[in-house]
Design an enzyme around this catalytic site. Structure first.
Site, PDB file in Angstrom:
ATOM      1  N   GLU A  46      32.486  50.838  36.853  1.00 37.40           N
ATOM      2  CA  GLU A  46      33.423  50.639  35.736  1.00 37.40           C
ATOM      3  C   GLU A  46      32.762  50.257  34.412  1.00 37.40           C
ATOM      4  OE1 GLU A  46      36.201  47.824  37.302  1.00 37.40           O
ATOM      5  OE2 GLU A  46      36.786  49.143  38.929  1.00 37.40           O
ATOM      6  N   GLU A  59      38.115  55.211  46.464  1.00 42.95           N
ATOM      7  CA  GLU A  59      39.099  54.123  46.640  1.00 42.95           C
ATOM      8  C   GLU A  59      40.520  54.686  46.604  1.00 42.95           C
ATOM      9  OE1 GLU A  59      38.305  50.932  43.833  1.00 42.95           O
ATOM     10  OE2 GLU A  59      36.141  51.144  44.087  1.00 42.95           O
TER      11      GLU A  59
HETATM   12  O1  9MR Z   1      40.825  45.539  46.594  1.00 46.37           O
HETATM   13  C1  9MR Z   1      40.083  44.538  45.910  1.00 46.37           C
HETATM   14  C2  9MR Z   1      40.906  43.273  45.826  1.00 46.37           C
HETATM   15  O2  9MR Z   1      41.035  42.685  47.111  1.00 46.37           O
HETATM   16  C3  9MR Z   1      40.247  42.278  44.871  1.00 46.37           C
HETATM   17  O3  9MR Z   1      41.109  41.176  44.679  1.00 46.37           O
HETATM   18  C4  9MR Z   1      39.976  42.963  43.548  1.00 46.37           C
HETATM   19  C5  9MR Z   1      39.314  41.997  42.581  1.00 46.37           C
HETATM   20  O4  9MR Z   1      38.695  42.618  41.519  1.00 46.37           O
HETATM   21  O5  9MR Z   1      39.133  44.082  43.764  1.00 46.37           O
HETATM   22  C6  9MR Z   1      39.771  45.054  44.518  1.00 46.37           C
HETATM   23  O6  9MR Z   1      38.958  46.194  44.616  1.00 46.37           O
HETATM   24  C7  9MR Z   1      38.661  46.857  43.390  1.00 46.37           C
HETATM   25  C8  9MR Z   1      37.344  47.544  43.559  1.00 46.37           C
HETATM   26  O7  9MR Z   1      36.356  46.629  43.933  1.00 46.37           O
HETATM   27  C9  9MR Z   1      36.917  48.253  42.283  1.00 46.37           C
HETATM   28  N1  9MR Z   1      37.933  49.161  41.857  1.00 46.37           N
HETATM   29  C10 9MR Z   1      39.268  48.636  41.750  1.00 46.37           C
HETATM   30  C11 9MR Z   1      39.676  47.965  43.059  1.00 46.37           C
HETATM   31  C12 9MR Z   1      41.108  47.479  42.967  1.00 46.37           C
HETATM   32  O8  9MR Z   1      41.220  46.458  41.997  1.00 46.37           O
END
Ligand code: 9MR
Length: 556
Positions: A372, A477
């Site tokens: 990102e 994802e």
């Molecule tokens: O699914 C993840 C969630 O449990 C966490 O709270 C969150 C915190 O940033 O991150 C989520 O995963 C993210 C991923 O690492 C990067 N892309 C976006 C995902 C959804 O927010």
């Protein structure tokens, strides 16, 4: 006016859109400090009202837990902690003339506490006002993970006896935490008055409790996604230790998937030991302290079941302790310069690569080296990586990753909404020199989308990343949010089918799509639970989306 301690769903949804809690896609958890307390000296006591009662008061199935007390009512959710006594008293200094009075404290950790299991896996925003003679009053969170208790400060305020001082802080509670308690303590043994204390969920509420208590159906006769797609690409899912310990989930994951991504445990905030680094900044000056033991459950599971792992993620603006960017690992100190941050970046990447290669050789098939880096508003995100190292930080991360990655592990850039035209241009611009240097192998399309997305536009982006950078593609994802119509499951299923048909068509036309990962297992366990974006319901029954994925592989 007395506030209802539990805000019901509709009110909270409204409140959420209005609160200061960020509803951005990604949120950086606040950095916290470990208190000196040890598990041996803590005895918790029953709250005046227990967590069970909080649940009973939650009327609709999607209610979001919330605590909000001004102590004007007679029923309170806060209880005493340790030898302290708690009582509601008249207090003309309190906003509504009433306060919680904590007295009889014999140790710093004695105070008042909330049981907070319903908040697990969520980011919480905690606020409170306190008065106590010349003290540092802290709001701390305690929880257990795999038998280890940890204590993290959410915020602290320096208080006076004659007037209230307010404070607030946010904290992301791990999804696998148990026995979660939020409590008020202080460095002195003085009495403490508490007023207007609240705990709210930030962003989307993740109702782990409900999903984990749902009776599960037998999934053993389901057709298998990994078998259906065996000739095309790997099928993965994002996993957390919360479900891995549970046989029914394990069985389904093993049957359906041949790749996993740790949903949170491989992120920098899970691996960097910021407290250790900060305690001894000289020792850790160029290489932050790191911890890896928590990763073993997930990595062993993958290894034992012949799966590969996507390593997510090395360099990211979010879920990275902010202290990492400061010379002494302390946010209130001096920001580190380029030279120091490059050393820390290199040593971090080296440390992670070395540990995984030594302990799990060949297990990690791909690394999301940078996550990102593109800004939604255009250009590069002005993150602390960007600010400290400069705009070539992405290049450097890939250089280091290439230097230390074992043979065969592919290096990816990963982002969301990267199918959108503007973001695509920006990403291509900063990845081109990296591709020319031969340091990138793939682009990861996060693909947190909804049935609104134009599938052709998405497909064009995949084609273009491959054509212009000469790299492979992972769909890293995937979740596809449903709309709110009555037949949403069918519509979502149809969309999943169309989406997969297009992805298969691209794959067969030569775009090297090598894996597709679903971001979670069942709807309520998704980070975007209310969009119901996954292919299994909470009881693990298969949604039309699952059948559409299977059919797409058969028919295309
Ligand atoms: O699914 C993840 C969630 O449990 C966490 O709270 C969150 C915190 O940033 O991150 C989520 O995963 C993210 C991923 O690492 C990067 N892309 C976006 C995902 C959804 O927010």
């Amino acid at each position: 006016m007395k506030k209802n301690p539990i805000i019901t769903c509709a009110a909270l949804l409204l409140a959420l859109t209005l609160t200061s809690c960020s509803t951005e896609q990604q949120k950086k958890p606040d950095e916290t400090t470990v208190t000196t307390q040890t598990s041996e000296n803590v005895q918790t006591t029953e709250s005046v009202v227990t967590t069970q009662e909080i649940k009973e008061e939650m009327s609709t199935e999607n209610s979001v837990p919330s605590i909000s007390e001004d102590f004007t009512g007679d029923k309170i959710l806060i209880g005493k902690r340790g030898s302290a006594s708690v009582e509601i008293v008249d207090d003309d200094k309190a906003a509504d003339g009433k306060a919680l009075f904590i007295s009889g404290r014999k140790e710093a950790w004695n105070g008042a506490e909330y049981k907070a299991d319903l908040f697990r896996g969520n980011e919480i925003d905690v606020k409170g006002s306190f008065r106590s003679e010349n003290a540092s009053v802290r709001v701390t969170i305690q929880y257990n993970i795999q038998g280890n208790t940890s204590y993290n400060m959410i915020f602290a305020v320096n208080t006076k006896a004659d007037k209230y001082t307010s404070g607030n802080g946010k904290y992301t509670i791990p999804a696998n935490a148990d026995n979660i308690i939020v409590y008020v303590e202080s460095d002195t043994l003085n009495d403490i008055y508490v007023d207007n204390i609240s705990v709210d969920v930030c962003g989307e509420y993740k109702y782990y409790e409900k999903a984990l208590k749902t009776e599960l159906v037998d999934t053993s006769d389901y057709p298998s996604l990994k078998e259906a797609y065996a000739d095309l690409f790997r099928i993965g899912m994002a996993v957390s230790p919360t479900i891995l310990g549970k046989p029914d989930y394990n069985a389904l994951i093993k049957a359906q998937f041949n790749s996993i991504t740790c949903e949170n445990d491989m992120k920098p905030d899970a691996i960097i030991d910021i407290y250790k680094s900060k305690k001894d900044p000289d020792t850790y000056r160029e290489a932050p302290a790191m911890k890896f033991d928590h990763l073993k459950t997930e990595l062993n599971f993958a290894k034992e079941n012949g799966m590969t792992v996507r390593g997510h993620t090395l360099v990211w603006h979010s879920q990275t302790p902010e202290g990492l960017f400061y010379v002494e690992y302390d946010k209130s100190g001096e920001l580190a310069d380029r030279e120091l941050m490059l050393k820390r970046m290199e040593n971090y990447i080296k440390g992670v690569m070395e540990w995984t290669t030594e302990n799990y050789p060949g297990l990690i098939s791909a690394w999301d080296v940078v996550n990102e880096a593109a800004d939604d508003a255009g250009g590069m995100r002005q993150s602390l990586w960007y600010k400290t190292v400069g705009e070539d930080y992405i290049q450097k991360a890939f250089e280091f990753a290439r230097k230390y990655a074992p043979e065969g592990a592919k290096l990816f850039y990963n982002d969301y909404n990267s199918f959108q035209k503007k973001k695509q241009e920006d990403i291509l611009a900063f990845l081109k020199p990296i591709a020319e240097a031969g340091n990138i192998d793939g682009v990861g399309m996060q693909s947190h989308v909804g049935t609104w997305m134009n599938i052709n536009e998405y497909a064009n982006a995949l084609q273009r990343y491959h054509d212009e950078l000469g790299v492979e593609i992972n769909i890293t994802e995937l979740d596809i949010g449903a709309d709110k119509s009555d037949n949403w499951e069918e519509k979502q299923g149809k969309y999943f089918g169309d989406f997969m048909a297009k992805v298969i068509e691209l794959r067969k036309s030569g775009v090297p799509i090598t894996s597709l990962t679903l971001w979670g297992i069942s709807d309520s366990l998704s980070w975007k639970a209310s969009d119901r974006p996954l292919v299994f319901r909470d009881d693990l029954s298969r949604k039309p989306a699952f059948d559409a994925m299977i059919d797409a592989a058969k028919n295309n």
